[in-house]
Design an enzyme around this catalytic site. Structure first.
Site, PDB file in Angstrom:
ATOM      1  NE  ARG A 113      40.534  32.954  38.129  1.00  0.00           N
ATOM      2  CZ  ARG A 113      41.337  34.018  38.013  1.00  0.00           C
ATOM      3  NH1 ARG A 113      42.077  34.166  36.936  1.00  0.00           N
ATOM      4  NH2 ARG A 113      41.403  34.922  38.957  1.00  0.00           N
ATOM      5  CG  HIS A 140      37.942  38.182  41.164  1.00  0.00           C
ATOM      6  ND1 HIS A 140      38.403  37.135  41.937  1.00  0.00           N
ATOM      7  CD2 HIS A 140      39.006  38.584  40.404  1.00  0.00           C
ATOM      8  CE1 HIS A 140      39.673  36.913  41.657  1.00  0.00           C
ATOM      9  NE2 HIS A 140      40.059  37.772  40.734  1.00  0.00           N
ATOM     10  CD  GLN A 143      41.772  41.607  42.561  1.00  0.00           C
ATOM     11  OE1 GLN A 143      42.367  40.691  42.043  1.00  0.00           O
ATOM     12  NE2 GLN A 143      42.393  42.623  43.129  1.00  0.00           N
ATOM     13  CG  ASP A 235      39.068  44.172  35.329  1.00  0.00           C
ATOM     14  OD1 ASP A 235      40.215  43.830  34.944  1.00  0.00           O
ATOM     15  OD2 ASP A 235      38.145  43.344  35.475  1.00  0.00           O
ATOM     16  CB  CYS A 275      41.850  43.144  39.572  1.00  0.00           C
ATOM     17  SG  CYS A 275      41.295  43.049  37.858  1.00  0.00           S
ATOM     18  NE  ARG A 303      43.186  37.842  44.881  1.00  0.00           N
ATOM     19  CZ  ARG A 303      43.042  37.270  43.686  1.00  0.00           C
ATOM     20  NH1 ARG A 303      43.296  37.963  42.583  1.00  0.00           N
ATOM     21  NH2 ARG A 303      42.598  36.030  43.566  1.00  0.00           N
TER      22      ARG A 303
HETATM   23  N1   CP Z   1      43.561  39.542  39.561  1.00  0.00           N
HETATM   24  C1   CP Z   1      43.568  38.211  39.303  1.00  0.00           C
HETATM   25  O1   CP Z   1      42.673  37.452  39.718  1.00  0.00           O
HETATM   26  O2   CP Z   1      44.626  37.806  38.575  1.00  0.00           O
HETATM   27  P1   CP Z   1      44.850  36.372  37.905  1.00  0.00           P
HETATM   28  O3   CP Z   1      43.859  36.266  36.763  1.00  0.00           O
HETATM   29  O4   CP Z   1      46.269  36.384  37.440  1.00  0.00           O
HETATM   30  O5   CP Z   1      44.580  35.312  38.920  1.00  0.00           O
HETATM   31  N1  NVA Z   2      37.499  40.896  34.685  1.00  0.00           N
HETATM   32  C1  NVA Z   2      38.689  40.111  34.473  1.00  0.00           C
HETATM   33  C2  NVA Z   2      39.430  39.914  35.741  1.00  0.00           C
HETATM   34  C3  NVA Z   2      40.677  39.108  35.650  1.00  0.00           C
HETATM   35  C4  NVA Z   2      41.344  38.922  36.968  1.00  0.00           C
HETATM   36  C5  NVA Z   2      38.311  38.774  33.856  1.00  0.00           C
HETATM   37  O1  NVA Z   2      37.317  38.177  34.276  1.00  0.00           O
HETATM   38  O2  NVA Z   2      39.002  38.348  32.937  1.00  0.00           O
END
Ligand code: CP
Ligand code: NVA
Length: 316
Positions: A113, A140, A143, A235, A275, A303
Protein backbone atom coordinates in the site's frame (compact mmCIF):
# COMPACT_ATOMS: atom_id res chain seq x y z
CA UNK A 1 -1.99 -30.77 -6.92
CA UNK A 2 -2.88 -29.66 -3.42
CA UNK A 3 -5.89 -31.53 -2.04
CA UNK A 4 -7.67 -28.31 -1.15
CA UNK A 5 -7.55 -27.19 -4.75
CA UNK A 6 -8.76 -30.61 -5.90
CA UNK A 7 -11.89 -30.31 -3.76
CA UNK A 8 -12.53 -26.80 -5.02
CA UNK A 9 -14.51 -26.61 -8.27
CA UNK A 10 -12.38 -23.65 -9.29
CA UNK A 11 -8.88 -24.37 -10.47
CA UNK A 12 -7.60 -21.18 -12.04
CA UNK A 13 -3.91 -20.78 -12.02
CA UNK A 14 -2.61 -17.26 -11.97
CA UNK A 15 0.58 -18.51 -10.38
CA UNK A 16 3.29 -15.90 -10.28
CA UNK A 17 1.03 -13.08 -11.54
CA UNK A 18 1.15 -9.56 -10.10
CA UNK A 19 -2.01 -7.57 -9.45
CA UNK A 20 -1.43 -3.86 -10.02
CA UNK A 21 -4.67 -3.11 -11.88
CA UNK A 22 -7.53 -5.15 -13.37
CA UNK A 23 -6.49 -3.72 -16.75
CA UNK A 24 -3.88 -6.51 -16.79
CA UNK A 25 -6.51 -9.27 -16.35
CA UNK A 26 -9.10 -10.82 -18.64
CA UNK A 27 -12.82 -10.87 -17.91
CA UNK A 28 -12.63 -14.68 -17.68
CA UNK A 29 -9.95 -14.44 -15.00
CA UNK A 30 -12.03 -11.96 -13.02
CA UNK A 31 -15.09 -14.25 -13.21
CA UNK A 32 -13.00 -17.18 -12.00
CA UNK A 33 -11.67 -15.14 -9.09
CA UNK A 34 -15.23 -14.13 -8.13
CA UNK A 35 -16.36 -17.77 -8.24
CA UNK A 36 -13.40 -18.85 -6.14
CA UNK A 37 -14.08 -16.04 -3.64
CA UNK A 38 -17.71 -17.19 -3.27
CA UNK A 39 -16.50 -20.76 -2.75
CA UNK A 40 -13.97 -19.67 -0.12
CA UNK A 41 -16.65 -17.64 1.66
CA UNK A 42 -18.52 -20.91 2.24
CA UNK A 43 -15.34 -22.97 2.82
CA UNK A 44 -13.04 -20.61 4.71
CA UNK A 45 -10.42 -22.93 6.16
CA UNK A 46 -7.78 -24.82 4.24
CA UNK A 47 -4.09 -25.54 4.33
CA UNK A 48 -3.45 -24.48 0.76
CA UNK A 49 -0.96 -21.80 1.76
CA UNK A 50 0.82 -23.88 4.39
CA UNK A 51 4.42 -22.73 4.64
CA UNK A 52 3.74 -19.62 2.51
CA UNK A 53 4.54 -16.13 3.76
CA UNK A 54 3.16 -12.79 2.59
CA UNK A 55 5.12 -9.59 3.23
CA UNK A 56 2.80 -6.58 3.62
CA UNK A 57 4.38 -3.15 3.07
CA UNK A 58 2.32 -0.23 4.32
CA UNK A 59 3.19 3.41 3.57
CA UNK A 60 -0.35 4.51 4.46
CA UNK A 61 -2.78 3.60 7.26
CA UNK A 62 -5.15 0.63 7.01
CA UNK A 63 -7.69 -1.33 9.00
CA UNK A 64 -9.47 -3.55 6.46
CA UNK A 65 -6.59 -4.27 4.10
CA UNK A 66 -4.11 -5.11 6.81
CA UNK A 67 -6.40 -7.28 8.90
CA UNK A 68 -8.14 -9.07 6.02
CA UNK A 69 -4.87 -9.98 4.29
CA UNK A 70 -3.34 -11.19 7.54
CA UNK A 71 -6.43 -13.13 8.63
CA UNK A 72 -6.81 -14.55 5.11
CA UNK A 73 -3.26 -15.89 5.07
CA UNK A 74 -3.80 -17.49 8.48
CA UNK A 75 -7.11 -19.09 7.43
CA UNK A 76 -5.30 -20.76 4.54
CA UNK A 77 -2.47 -22.06 6.71
CA UNK A 78 0.05 -19.37 5.79
CA UNK A 79 1.58 -16.41 7.53
CA UNK A 80 1.76 -12.64 6.96
CA UNK A 81 4.40 -10.14 8.05
CA UNK A 82 3.36 -6.50 8.58
CA UNK A 83 6.07 -4.15 7.31
CA UNK A 84 5.44 -0.52 8.11
CA UNK A 85 7.62 1.65 5.88
CA UNK A 86 8.55 3.72 8.95
CA UNK A 87 10.27 0.66 10.41
CA UNK A 88 11.87 -0.94 7.36
CA UNK A 89 14.85 0.47 5.43
CA UNK A 90 12.60 1.44 2.51
CA UNK A 91 11.44 4.34 4.69
CA UNK A 92 15.06 5.46 5.09
CA UNK A 93 15.77 5.48 1.40
CA UNK A 94 16.68 1.89 0.50
CA UNK A 95 15.65 1.44 -3.11
CA UNK A 96 12.53 -0.39 -4.24
CA UNK A 97 14.76 -2.54 -6.47
CA UNK A 98 16.90 -3.76 -3.58
CA UNK A 99 13.88 -4.21 -1.32
CA UNK A 100 12.17 -6.27 -4.04
CA UNK A 101 15.18 -8.52 -4.56
CA UNK A 102 15.76 -9.11 -0.85
CA UNK A 103 12.10 -9.77 0.03
CA UNK A 104 11.85 -12.20 -2.89
CA UNK A 105 14.35 -14.45 -1.14
CA UNK A 106 12.42 -14.51 2.14
CA UNK A 107 8.69 -14.51 1.35
CA UNK A 108 6.33 -15.91 -1.33
CA UNK A 109 4.36 -12.77 -2.14
CA UNK A 110 4.26 -9.05 -1.39
CA UNK A 111 1.29 -6.79 -0.79
CA UNK A 112 2.04 -3.08 -0.92
CA UNK A 113 0.00 0.00 0.00
CA UNK A 114 1.70 3.15 -1.19
CA UNK A 115 1.36 6.50 -2.96
CA UNK A 116 2.78 6.33 -6.51
CA UNK A 117 1.64 3.52 -8.82
CA UNK A 118 5.22 3.46 -10.17
CA UNK A 119 6.36 2.10 -6.81
CA UNK A 120 4.00 -0.85 -7.18
CA UNK A 121 5.01 -1.50 -10.79
CA UNK A 122 8.72 -1.16 -9.93
CA UNK A 123 8.33 -3.57 -7.05
CA UNK A 124 6.54 -5.98 -9.38
CA UNK A 125 9.28 -5.60 -11.98
CA UNK A 126 12.17 -6.34 -9.61
CA UNK A 127 10.51 -8.94 -7.38
CA UNK A 128 10.55 -12.53 -8.58
CA UNK A 129 7.37 -13.24 -6.59
CA UNK A 130 3.79 -11.93 -7.03
CA UNK A 131 3.12 -8.33 -5.98
CA UNK A 132 -0.42 -7.29 -5.04
CA UNK A 133 -1.51 -3.66 -5.03
CA UNK A 134 -3.21 -2.98 -1.68
CA UNK A 135 -4.01 0.62 -2.78
CA UNK A 136 -1.98 3.32 -4.47
CA UNK A 137 -2.96 6.82 -5.56
CA UNK A 138 -4.42 5.50 -8.83
CA UNK A 139 -5.87 2.06 -8.06
CA UNK A 140 -7.47 -0.09 -5.36
CA UNK A 141 -8.04 -3.39 -7.19
CA UNK A 142 -8.76 -5.63 -4.18
CA UNK A 143 -11.47 -3.20 -3.09
CA UNK A 144 -13.10 -3.28 -6.52
CA UNK A 145 -13.24 -7.08 -6.57
CA UNK A 146 -14.97 -7.03 -3.16
CA UNK A 147 -17.34 -4.36 -4.50
CA UNK A 148 -18.46 -6.42 -7.49
CA UNK A 149 -18.76 -9.58 -5.38
CA UNK A 150 -21.11 -7.63 -3.09
CA UNK A 151 -23.13 -6.41 -6.07
CA UNK A 152 -23.34 -9.96 -7.44
CA UNK A 153 -24.56 -11.24 -4.05
CA UNK A 154 -27.15 -8.47 -3.74
CA UNK A 155 -28.41 -8.34 -7.33
CA UNK A 156 -27.79 -11.91 -8.50
CA UNK A 157 -26.13 -10.63 -11.67
CA UNK A 158 -23.64 -8.02 -12.89
CA UNK A 159 -24.46 -7.51 -16.57
CA UNK A 160 -26.77 -4.55 -17.07
CA UNK A 161 -26.67 -3.46 -13.42
CA UNK A 162 -26.53 0.35 -13.18
CA UNK A 163 -23.77 1.39 -10.75
CA UNK A 164 -23.38 5.07 -9.97
CA UNK A 165 -20.25 6.39 -8.25
CA UNK A 166 -20.69 9.85 -6.73
CA UNK A 167 -17.78 11.93 -5.46
CA UNK A 168 -14.05 12.11 -6.06
CA UNK A 169 -12.63 10.47 -9.20
CA UNK A 170 -9.99 8.75 -7.07
CA UNK A 171 -8.26 5.36 -6.74
CA UNK A 172 -11.44 3.62 -5.56
CA UNK A 173 -13.49 5.17 -8.39
CA UNK A 174 -10.84 4.16 -10.96
CA UNK A 175 -10.72 0.49 -10.00
CA UNK A 176 -14.49 0.32 -9.58
CA UNK A 177 -15.26 1.82 -13.01
CA UNK A 178 -12.66 -0.38 -14.75
CA UNK A 179 -13.96 -3.59 -13.21
CA UNK A 180 -17.67 -2.77 -13.61
CA UNK A 181 -17.20 -1.82 -17.26
CA UNK A 182 -15.22 -4.99 -17.86
CA UNK A 183 -18.11 -7.03 -16.43
CA UNK A 184 -20.77 -5.46 -18.65
CA UNK A 185 -22.30 -3.08 -16.12
CA UNK A 186 -23.76 0.38 -16.77
CA UNK A 187 -21.31 2.67 -15.01
CA UNK A 188 -21.98 6.32 -14.24
CA UNK A 189 -19.52 8.59 -12.43
CA UNK A 190 -20.68 11.94 -11.09
CA UNK A 191 -18.12 14.35 -9.68
CA UNK A 192 -17.52 18.10 -9.40
CA UNK A 193 -15.55 19.79 -12.17
CA UNK A 194 -11.85 19.33 -11.58
CA UNK A 195 -12.31 16.04 -9.70
CA UNK A 196 -12.95 13.75 -12.67
CA UNK A 197 -11.27 10.34 -12.94
CA UNK A 198 -7.99 10.28 -14.89
CA UNK A 199 -8.31 10.70 -18.68
CA UNK A 200 -6.51 7.42 -19.44
CA UNK A 201 -8.71 5.55 -16.97
CA UNK A 202 -11.84 6.98 -18.61
CA UNK A 203 -10.52 5.92 -22.02
CA UNK A 204 -9.76 2.38 -20.81
CA UNK A 205 -13.18 2.16 -19.13
CA UNK A 206 -14.95 3.22 -22.32
CA UNK A 207 -13.04 0.61 -24.34
CA UNK A 208 -13.86 -2.09 -21.80
CA UNK A 209 -17.55 -1.12 -21.80
CA UNK A 210 -17.63 -1.29 -25.59
CA UNK A 211 -16.16 -4.79 -25.51
CA UNK A 212 -18.43 -6.10 -22.73
CA UNK A 213 -21.70 -4.55 -23.87
CA UNK A 214 -21.72 -2.28 -20.81
CA UNK A 215 -21.63 1.51 -20.79
CA UNK A 216 -19.81 4.42 -19.19
CA UNK A 217 -21.01 7.95 -18.58
CA UNK A 218 -19.48 10.91 -16.78
CA UNK A 219 -21.74 13.70 -15.50
CA UNK A 220 -21.43 16.63 -13.13
CA UNK A 221 -25.08 16.29 -12.10
CA UNK A 222 -25.51 13.76 -9.25
CA UNK A 223 -29.33 13.97 -9.36
CA UNK A 224 -29.33 13.02 -13.02
CA UNK A 225 -26.75 10.29 -12.37
CA UNK A 226 -28.65 8.40 -9.66
CA UNK A 227 -31.93 8.07 -11.58
CA UNK A 228 -32.80 4.37 -11.57
CA UNK A 229 -29.46 3.36 -10.04
CA UNK A 230 -29.20 -0.21 -8.77
CA UNK A 231 -26.02 0.64 -6.85
CA UNK A 232 -24.85 3.97 -5.43
CA UNK A 233 -21.23 4.16 -4.30
CA UNK A 234 -19.25 6.92 -2.65
CA UNK A 235 -15.86 7.39 -0.99
CA UNK A 236 -14.19 10.09 1.08
CA UNK A 237 -13.67 13.48 -0.55
CA UNK A 238 -10.05 13.74 0.66
CA UNK A 239 -7.98 10.57 0.32
CA UNK A 240 -4.87 9.65 2.26
CA UNK A 241 -2.17 12.13 1.31
CA UNK A 242 -4.72 14.89 0.55
CA UNK A 243 -5.36 15.91 4.17
CA UNK A 244 -4.32 19.51 3.50
CA UNK A 245 -7.02 19.86 0.84
CA UNK A 246 -9.78 18.52 3.11
CA UNK A 247 -11.43 21.88 3.93
CA UNK A 248 -11.36 23.10 0.34
CA UNK A 249 -12.79 19.80 -0.81
CA UNK A 250 -15.77 20.04 1.60
CA UNK A 251 -16.60 23.28 -0.21
CA UNK A 252 -16.01 21.83 -3.70
CA UNK A 253 -18.07 18.68 -3.12
CA UNK A 254 -21.21 20.46 -1.86
CA UNK A 255 -24.19 18.84 -3.57
CA UNK A 256 -22.38 15.51 -3.93
CA UNK A 257 -23.33 14.09 -0.52
CA UNK A 258 -25.19 10.78 -0.67
CA UNK A 259 -28.20 11.46 1.52
CA UNK A 260 -31.76 10.13 1.70
CA UNK A 261 -32.98 12.73 -0.80
CA UNK A 262 -30.45 11.66 -3.41
CA UNK A 263 -30.94 7.95 -2.75
CA UNK A 264 -34.72 8.31 -3.13
CA UNK A 265 -34.15 8.99 -6.84
CA UNK A 266 -32.44 5.63 -7.33
CA UNK A 267 -34.18 2.26 -7.86
CA UNK A 268 -36.35 1.26 -4.85
CA UNK A 269 -34.04 -1.68 -4.06
CA UNK A 270 -30.82 0.32 -4.50
CA UNK A 271 -27.70 -0.94 -2.72
CA UNK A 272 -25.43 1.64 -1.10
CA UNK A 273 -21.69 0.94 -1.07
CA UNK A 274 -18.71 2.68 0.55
CA UNK A 275 -15.20 1.22 0.73
CA UNK A 276 -14.76 2.64 4.26
CA UNK A 277 -13.47 4.39 6.29
CA UNK A 278 -16.37 6.88 5.98
CA UNK A 279 -16.89 10.42 7.19
CA UNK A 280 -20.51 10.48 8.29
CA UNK A 281 -22.33 13.71 7.34
CA UNK A 282 -19.66 14.58 4.77
CA UNK A 283 -19.78 12.32 1.69
CA UNK A 284 -22.63 10.24 3.17
CA UNK A 285 -25.20 10.80 5.89
CA UNK A 286 -25.49 8.44 8.86
CA UNK A 287 -29.09 7.74 7.79
CA UNK A 288 -27.84 6.28 4.50
CA UNK A 289 -24.73 4.41 5.61
CA UNK A 290 -26.55 2.95 8.63
CA UNK A 291 -29.84 2.59 6.75
CA UNK A 292 -31.68 -0.31 5.08
CA UNK A 293 -30.00 0.02 1.65
CA UNK A 294 -26.45 -0.05 2.99
CA UNK A 295 -24.24 -3.08 2.29
CA UNK A 296 -21.01 -1.56 3.54
CA UNK A 297 -20.21 -4.21 6.15
CA UNK A 298 -20.96 -7.08 3.75
CA UNK A 299 -18.68 -5.24 1.32
CA UNK A 300 -15.93 -4.92 3.96
CA UNK A 301 -16.25 -8.62 4.83
CA UNK A 302 -15.91 -9.53 1.17
CA UNK A 303 -12.41 -8.01 1.14
CA UNK A 304 -11.33 -11.09 3.08
CA UNK A 305 -12.87 -13.57 0.65
CA UNK A 306 -11.70 -11.95 -2.59
CA UNK A 307 -8.17 -11.47 -1.31
CA UNK A 308 -8.01 -15.12 -0.28
CA UNK A 309 -9.05 -16.00 -3.84
CA UNK A 310 -6.33 -13.73 -5.23
CA UNK A 311 -3.67 -15.05 -2.83
CA UNK A 312 -4.52 -18.69 -3.51
CA UNK A 313 -4.47 -18.08 -7.26
CA UNK A 314 -1.17 -16.23 -7.50
CA UNK A 315 0.78 -18.09 -4.80
CA UNK A 316 0.13 -21.74 -5.71
N1 CP B 1 -11.25 0.09 2.27
C1 CP B 1 -9.98 -0.03 2.71
O1 CP B 1 -9.03 -0.31 1.95
O2 CP B 1 -9.85 0.16 4.04
P1 CP B 1 -8.49 0.31 4.87
O3 CP B 1 -7.89 1.65 4.48
O4 CP B 1 -8.91 0.26 6.30
O5 CP B 1 -7.57 -0.80 4.50
N1 NVA C 1 -9.74 6.88 -1.46
C1 NVA C 1 -9.38 6.47 -0.13
C2 NVA C 1 -9.63 5.02 0.06
C3 NVA C 1 -9.29 4.47 1.40
C4 NVA C 1 -9.54 3.01 1.51
C5 NVA C 1 -7.91 6.79 0.12
O1 NVA C 1 -7.09 6.59 -0.77
O2 NVA C 1 -7.61 7.28 1.21
Amino acid sequence: MNSNIATSPYTISLKGRDLVTWLDYTVEEVHELLSLASYLKKNPHSKILEGKTLGMIFEKSSTRTRVSFEAGMLQMGGHAIYLNSRDIQLGRGESIEDTARVLSSYVDGIMIRTFETEKVTQLAEYASIPVINGLCDTYHPCQALADVLTILERKGTLKGVKAVYIGDGNNVAHSFMILCAMLGMEVVVSCPEGYEPGKEIIESTMNLAKKSGGSFELTHDPNEAVKGADVVYTDVWASMGQEEEAIQRIEDFKGYQVNEGLLAQAAPDVTFLHCLPAHREEEVTAAVIDGPHSAVFQQAENRLHVQKAILQSVLV
